[in-house]
Design an enzyme around this catalytic site. Structure first.
Site, PDB file in Angstrom:
ATOM      1  N   TYR A 187     -10.296  14.569  -7.474  1.00 32.40           N
ATOM      2  CA  TYR A 187      -9.465  13.540  -8.165  1.00 32.40           C
ATOM      3  C   TYR A 187      -8.195  14.447  -8.899  1.00 32.40           C
ATOM      4  O   TYR A 187      -6.988  14.356  -8.551  1.00 32.40           O
ATOM      5  CB  TYR A 187      -9.979  12.782  -9.179  1.00 32.40           C
ATOM      6  CG  TYR A 187      -9.034  12.032 -10.197  1.00 32.40           C
ATOM      7  CD1 TYR A 187      -8.333  10.851  -9.752  1.00 32.40           C
ATOM      8  CD2 TYR A 187      -8.880  12.243 -11.551  1.00 32.40           C
ATOM      9  CE1 TYR A 187      -7.271  10.343 -10.594  1.00 32.40           C
ATOM     10  CE2 TYR A 187      -8.204  11.879 -12.347  1.00 32.40           C
ATOM     11  CZ  TYR A 187      -7.325  10.830 -12.041  1.00 32.40           C
ATOM     12  OH  TYR A 187      -6.496  10.042 -12.713  1.00 32.40           O
ATOM     13  N   THR A 207      -2.408  13.474 -14.773  1.00 33.69           N
ATOM     14  CA  THR A 207      -3.762  13.279 -15.697  1.00 33.69           C
ATOM     15  C   THR A 207      -4.248  14.910 -16.080  1.00 33.69           C
ATOM     16  O   THR A 207      -3.754  15.765 -15.763  1.00 33.69           O
ATOM     17  CB  THR A 207      -5.053  13.069 -14.569  1.00 33.69           C
ATOM     18  OG1 THR A 207      -6.270  13.240 -15.058  1.00 33.69           O
ATOM     19  CG2 THR A 207      -4.804  13.835 -13.369  1.00 33.69           C
ATOM     20  N   ASP A 208      -4.997  14.805 -17.178  1.00 36.99           N
ATOM     21  CA  ASP A 208      -5.445  15.926 -17.767  1.00 36.99           C
ATOM     22  C   ASP A 208      -6.477  16.698 -16.915  1.00 36.99           C
ATOM     23  O   ASP A 208      -6.731  17.896 -17.067  1.00 36.99           O
ATOM     24  CB  ASP A 208      -6.434  15.747 -19.101  1.00 36.99           C
ATOM     25  CG  ASP A 208      -7.301  14.563 -19.078  1.00 36.99           C
ATOM     26  OD1 ASP A 208      -7.345  13.826 -18.099  1.00 36.99           O
ATOM     27  OD2 ASP A 208      -8.405  14.779 -19.821  1.00 36.99           O
ATOM     28  N   ASP A 215       1.006  -1.292  -0.135  1.00 35.63           N
ATOM     29  CA  ASP A 215      -0.003   0.091   0.035  1.00 35.63           C
ATOM     30  C   ASP A 215       0.930   1.165   0.041  1.00 35.63           C
ATOM     31  O   ASP A 215       1.808   1.522   0.926  1.00 35.63           O
ATOM     32  CB  ASP A 215      -0.811  -0.118   1.108  1.00 35.63           C
ATOM     33  CG  ASP A 215      -1.912   1.111   1.320  1.00 35.63           C
ATOM     34  OD1 ASP A 215      -1.598   2.287   0.563  1.00 35.63           O
ATOM     35  OD2 ASP A 215      -2.878   1.017   1.960  1.00 35.63           O
ATOM     36  N   LYS A 248      -4.211  14.621  -7.775  1.00 34.13           N
ATOM     37  CA  LYS A 248      -3.265  14.264  -8.690  1.00 34.13           C
ATOM     38  C   LYS A 248      -2.133  15.396  -8.923  1.00 34.13           C
ATOM     39  O   LYS A 248      -1.208  15.103  -9.072  1.00 34.13           O
ATOM     40  CB  LYS A 248      -3.873  13.885  -9.912  1.00 34.13           C
ATOM     41  CG  LYS A 248      -4.505  12.385  -9.937  1.00 34.13           C
ATOM     42  CD  LYS A 248      -3.769  11.369  -9.812  1.00 34.13           C
ATOM     43  CE  LYS A 248      -2.949  11.006 -10.694  1.00 34.13           C
ATOM     44  NZ  LYS A 248      -2.078   9.772 -10.572  1.00 34.13           N
ATOM     45  N   TRP A 307      -7.977   9.742 -20.489  1.00 34.93           N
ATOM     46  CA  TRP A 307      -9.134   8.835 -21.106  1.00 34.93           C
ATOM     47  C   TRP A 307      -8.506   7.592 -21.238  1.00 34.93           C
ATOM     48  O   TRP A 307      -8.520   7.209 -22.596  1.00 34.93           O
ATOM     49  CB  TRP A 307      -9.588   9.544 -22.366  1.00 34.93           C
ATOM     50  CG  TRP A 307     -10.372  10.791 -22.348  1.00 34.93           C
ATOM     51  CD1 TRP A 307     -10.075  11.734 -21.199  1.00 34.93           C
ATOM     52  CD2 TRP A 307     -11.405  11.524 -23.216  1.00 34.93           C
ATOM     53  NE1 TRP A 307     -11.165  12.872 -21.582  1.00 34.93           N
ATOM     54  CE2 TRP A 307     -11.774  12.774 -22.743  1.00 34.93           C
ATOM     55  CE3 TRP A 307     -12.003  10.891 -24.244  1.00 34.93           C
ATOM     56  CZ2 TRP A 307     -12.997  13.319 -23.161  1.00 34.93           C
ATOM     57  CZ3 TRP A 307     -13.105  11.631 -24.994  1.00 34.93           C
ATOM     58  CH2 TRP A 307     -13.148  12.837 -24.470  1.00 34.93           C
TER      59      TRP A 307
HETATM   60  N1  LIG Z   1      -7.738   5.688 -16.294  1.00 38.20           N
HETATM   61  C1  LIG Z   1      -7.688   6.879 -16.937  1.00 38.20           C
HETATM   62  O1  LIG Z   1      -8.900   7.256 -17.687  1.00 38.20           O
HETATM   63  C2  LIG Z   1      -6.590   8.090 -16.738  1.00 38.20           C
HETATM   64  C3  LIG Z   1      -6.817   9.164 -17.072  1.00 38.20           C
HETATM   65  C4  LIG Z   1      -5.695  10.070 -16.630  1.00 38.20           C
HETATM   66  C5  LIG Z   1      -4.497   9.742 -15.943  1.00 38.20           C
HETATM   67  N2  LIG Z   1      -4.632   8.488 -15.397  1.00 38.20           N
HETATM   68  C6  LIG Z   1      -3.614   8.092 -14.577  1.00 38.20           C
HETATM   69  O2  LIG Z   1      -2.594   7.086 -15.209  1.00 38.20           O
HETATM   70  C7  LIG Z   1      -2.163   6.207 -14.243  1.00 38.20           C
HETATM   71  C8  LIG Z   1      -2.649   4.891 -14.388  1.00 38.20           C
HETATM   72  O3  LIG Z   1      -4.157   4.620 -14.346  1.00 38.20           O
HETATM   73  P1  LIG Z   1      -4.934   3.250 -14.944  1.00 38.20           P
HETATM   74  O4  LIG Z   1      -5.946   3.633 -15.609  1.00 38.20           O
HETATM   75  O5  LIG Z   1      -3.926   2.309 -14.885  1.00 38.20           O
HETATM   76  O6  LIG Z   1      -5.408   3.041 -13.330  1.00 38.20           O
HETATM   77  P2  LIG Z   1      -6.250   1.670 -12.770  1.00 38.20           P
HETATM   78  O7  LIG Z   1      -6.488   0.778 -13.622  1.00 38.20           O
HETATM   79  O8  LIG Z   1      -7.066   2.208 -11.773  1.00 38.20           O
HETATM   80  O9  LIG Z   1      -5.088   1.202 -11.733  1.00 38.20           O
HETATM   81  C9  LIG Z   1      -4.592   1.738 -10.631  1.00 38.20           C
HETATM   82  C10 LIG Z   1      -3.977   0.837  -9.739  1.00 38.20           C
HETATM   83  O10 LIG Z   1      -3.339   1.312  -8.497  1.00 38.20           O
HETATM   84  C11 LIG Z   1      -3.691   0.372  -7.676  1.00 38.20           C
HETATM   85  N3  LIG Z   1      -3.745   1.214  -6.138  1.00 38.20           N
HETATM   86  C12 LIG Z   1      -4.846   1.937  -5.695  1.00 38.20           C
HETATM   87  N4  LIG Z   1      -4.735   2.266  -4.352  1.00 38.20           N
HETATM   88  C13 LIG Z   1      -3.181   1.923  -4.143  1.00 38.20           C
HETATM   89  C14 LIG Z   1      -2.493   1.976  -3.034  1.00 38.20           C
HETATM   90  N5  LIG Z   1      -3.053   2.556  -1.867  1.00 38.20           N
HETATM   91  N6  LIG Z   1      -1.232   1.410  -2.904  1.00 38.20           N
HETATM   92  C15 LIG Z   1      -0.902   0.521  -4.201  1.00 38.20           C
HETATM   93  N7  LIG Z   1      -1.895   0.498  -5.227  1.00 38.20           N
HETATM   94  C16 LIG Z   1      -2.901   0.982  -5.124  1.00 38.20           C
HETATM   95  C17 LIG Z   1      -5.086  -0.244  -8.084  1.00 38.20           C
HETATM   96  O11 LIG Z   1      -5.226  -1.264  -7.248  1.00 38.20           O
HETATM   97  P3  LIG Z   1      -6.766  -1.905  -6.831  1.00 38.20           P
HETATM   98  O12 LIG Z   1      -7.582  -1.992  -8.043  1.00 38.20           O
HETATM   99  O13 LIG Z   1      -6.433  -3.100  -5.841  1.00 38.20           O
HETATM  100  O14 LIG Z   1      -7.454  -0.836  -5.946  1.00 38.20           O
HETATM  101  C18 LIG Z   1      -4.959  -0.378  -9.188  1.00 38.20           C
HETATM  102  O15 LIG Z   1      -4.140  -1.545  -9.577  1.00 38.20           O
HETATM  103  C19 LIG Z   1      -3.049   6.808 -12.935  1.00 38.20           C
HETATM  104  O16 LIG Z   1      -1.880   7.550 -12.084  1.00 38.20           O
HETATM  105  C20 LIG Z   1      -4.084   7.524 -13.216  1.00 38.20           C
HETATM  106  O17 LIG Z   1      -4.164   8.512 -12.301  1.00 38.20           O
HETATM  107  C21 LIG Z   1      -5.548   7.447 -15.764  1.00 38.20           C
END
Ligand SMILES: NC(=O)c1ccc[n+]([C@@H]2O[C@H](COP(=O)([O-])OP(=O)(O)OC[C@H]3O[C@@H](n4cnc5c(N)ncnc54)[C@H](OP(=O)(O)O)[C@@H]3O)[C@@H](O)[C@H]2O)c1
Length: 288
Positions: free
Chosen positions: A124, A100-101, A35, A128, A149
């Protein structure tokens, strides 16, 4: 060279694990085993792994839930990111962090440059942005890559939600007045690896090329999902205004990111979002 990837099981981490550059070994660690909110646990895990590079793909990504679970969003997205950056600095490793955007408010009509003033609209985005600032403070040479996205064949995302709703109902209404760029987690992983291996630092942007509304994205998912055999029939997609689909978190009306600095370092542009999306759809099982 060795990279430690946090947030294993997430969309980005899964793609990072699948695409290490030549000469790199990777270790991925999931939330169950680490964590990132726990500084001592982070220190122990980072010291044991002894990576040259930490790729932080862990985040609290539930944009709407963050409005009511703000403490968790802040502790993961700001404090967890800061913990990893501090631990990286303590062992002399580099860190690449993803943002993020949604750090922007969308009150512009040209693509956002990395140096443009952020003004997040919700918890959020604010958490970030605080993570970006904390990472840069703890690890001055850190790479911070903003994206937008994101979707992939795994995890929860707009592409999979649309395919599920379209298959069940055959029709869906989607907001047409929020503009951004859909981004494949695969191209995001390639860009993050490329920038990290090139030794890039500071804030950069990566999305796929082009622009779209959520309606455009949904329409393309319907067409290409049907063509690929994921949908039995082509769905009817109806454009609606943001006011017709209220959500707990406000979102920027325009969040296209300028990718010039990333493209210059990588020596190539991103693929267009539609071709990147077709590539992802081609990897999805027809039964899903
Ligand atoms: N998804 C989007 O559309 C988007 C857009 C812009 C930027 N981003 C950024 O891109 C990056 C990757 O996003 P993603 O889409 O791959 O996200 P994701 O699929 O939600 O994966 C995030 C991971 O972080 C883990 N996590 C959450 N809390 C945690 C903690 N306290 N300690 C350790 N691990 C933890 C989650 O585990 P659990 O599932 O077990 O909680 C999950 O495996 C992030 O920084 C996100 O902010 C994403």
């Amino acid at each position: 060279m060795k990279a430690l990837i946090t947030g294993a099981g997430g969309q980005l981490a899964t793609e990072l694990l699948a695409s290490p550059p030549t000469g790199w070994s990777v270790e991925a660690i999931s939330e169950i085993d680490l964590d990132i909110r726990d500084l001592e646990a982070v220190r122990v895990a980072v010291a044991r792994s002894a990576p040259d590079l930490i790729l932080n793909a862990a985040a609290y990504t539930a944009v709407d839930r963050a409005e009511t679970e703000s403490e968790i969003a802040w502790s993961v997205n700001r404090d967890g990111a800061a913990n990893l950056a501090r631990a990286a600095t303590e062992i002399g490793a580099r860190i690449a962090h993803v943002s993020t955007d949604f750090v922007f408010d969308g009150q512009t009509s040209r693509a956002y440059l990395p140096g443009d003033a952020p003004a997040p609209l919700g918890v959020y985005g604010a958490s970030k942005l605080a993570g970006e600032i904390a990472v840069a403070a703890e690890a001055p040479g850190a790479l911070i890559l903003r994206t937008a996205w994101v979707y992939s064949p795994h995890g929860g995302n707009f592409l999979k939600t649309m395919l599920r709703v379209m298959a069940a109902r055959g029709t869906v209404s989607v907001v047409a007045d929020q503009i951004g760029t859909p981004t494949s987690a695969t191209t995001l992983a390639e860009a993050l690896w490329g920038l990290a291996v090139a030794g890039a630092s500071g804030v950069h942007h990566h999305t796929d090329a082009g622009v779209a509304s959520w309606y455009d994205f949904a329409q393309a998912i319907g067409e290409d999902g049907h063509a690929a055999g994921l949908l039995e029939r082509a769905p009817v997609v109806t454009p609606i205004a943001t006011e017709a689909y209220p959500t707990p978190a406000r979102r920027p009306a325009f969040s296209v990111l300028d990718k010039t600095s990333t493209w210059n370092i990588l020596g190539r542009p991103s693929p267009h979002w539609r071709s990147a999306m077709r590539e992802v759809i081609s990897r999805m099982p027809v039964s899903s």
